[in-house]
Design a protein around this motif. Structure first.
Motif, mmCIF file in Angstrom:
data_model
loop_
_atom_site.group_PDB
_atom_site.id
_atom_site.type_symbol
_atom_site.label_atom_id
_atom_site.label_comp_id
_atom_site.label_asym_id
_atom_site.label_seq_id
_atom_site.Cartn_x
_atom_site.Cartn_y
_atom_site.Cartn_z
ATOM 1 N N ILE A 250 -53.091 27.602 -32.612
ATOM 2 C CA ILE A 250 -52.133 26.561 -32.300
ATOM 3 C C ILE A 250 -51.958 26.533 -30.780
ATOM 4 C CG2 ILE A 250 -49.747 25.783 -32.627
ATOM 5 C CD1 ILE A 250 -51.460 25.701 -35.170
ATOM 6 N N ALA A 251 -52.062 25.342 -30.195
ATOM 7 C CA ALA A 251 -51.962 25.192 -28.749
ATOM 8 C C ALA A 251 -50.528 24.864 -28.340
ATOM 9 C CB ALA A 251 -52.897 24.083 -28.278
ATOM 10 N N SER A 252 -50.170 25.219 -27.123
ATOM 11 C CA SER A 252 -48.860 24.853 -26.602
ATOM 12 C C SER A 252 -48.903 23.467 -25.958
ATOM 13 C CB SER A 252 -48.347 25.892 -25.604
ATOM 14 O OG SER A 252 -49.239 26.017 -24.527
ATOM 15 N N ALA A 253 -50.098 22.967 -25.682
ATOM 16 C CA ALA A 253 -50.262 21.617 -25.137
ATOM 17 C C ALA A 253 -51.612 21.076 -25.579
ATOM 18 C CB ALA A 253 -50.176 21.642 -23.616
ATOM 19 N N PHE A 254 -51.670 19.780 -25.851
ATOM 20 C CA PHE A 254 -52.931 19.175 -26.268
ATOM 21 C C PHE A 254 -52.901 17.666 -26.058
ATOM 22 C CE2 PHE A 254 -50.215 19.332 -30.007
ATOM 23 C CZ PHE A 254 -50.300 18.043 -30.516
ATOM 24 N N LYS A 255 -54.100 17.104 -26.007
ATOM 25 C CA LYS A 255 -54.274 15.656 -25.968
ATOM 26 C C LYS A 255 -54.526 15.189 -27.393
ATOM 27 C CE LYS A 255 -56.161 15.546 -21.334
ATOM 28 N NZ LYS A 255 -57.287 15.234 -20.480
#
Length: 178
Positions: free
Chosen positions: A40-45
């Protein structure tokens, strides 16, 4: 008669050892090949294929390879950044408000919340590109992940040509530790 019995015992022992050796090699190989699910990412596009698992509901398919329409209510999952449980974090959500949405709704308010805590309500009265930001208190960031729920008070209703309820155009989302 002794030789065939000896040969049978030797073959049986060899096949047992070969099986055990092969099984151990397979086990090691399978353990090496086993990969955990996507992180799980903390930021993504919105264009990140791996991050699509973090779009919990209210997002439509990827368009033009970079953005997605949202419904009036949509949720996403973000990883809490390091030290966020001590310092808090800032939520950023990059979006675009098309002119047609403003024409149909007369403007709207976008509210972000987590659980029963409202983070921020932001009115939008003009079309354009925006970055919605909200501070998140440290006590809300004690788990590994956080679900952010967004809600619009007015949306573009479905039409005969497009059966979707349309909200805003989502471009990216993220959490950054303070």
């Amino acid at each position: 008669m002794r030789f065939p019995v000896f040969l049978a015992v030797l073959i049986l022992a060899g096949s047992t050892m070969a099986c055990r050796g092969k099984h151990n090699a397979d086990t090691v190989q399978n353990e090496e090949q086993a990969e955990p699910g996507p992180r799980i990412a903390s930021a993504f596009k919105m264009s990140d294929a791996v991050a699509s698992a973090q779009l919990l509901h209210g997002f439509y398919g990827l368009e033009s390879g970079t953005w997605r329409w949202t419904a009036g209510k949509f949720s996403l999952l973000l990883r809490c950044p390091l030290a966020a449980a001590q310092r808090g974090a800032t939520l950023t959500f990059s979006l675009s408000v098309p002119d047609v949405v403003i024409q149909k709704t007369g403007g709207f308010t976008l509210t972000a919340s987590t659980g029963s805590t409202t983070l921020k309500a932001q009115p939008y009265r003009k079309s354009g590109a925006y970055t919605f930001t909200a501070d998140i208190a440290p006590e809300l960031l004690v788990k590994e992940t956080i679900t952010i729920d967004f809600a619009m008070d007015k949306t573009m209703p479905p039409t005969p040509n497009d059966r979707r309820e349309l909200g805003v155009i989502a471009i990216s989302a993220g959490l950054e530790s303070k």
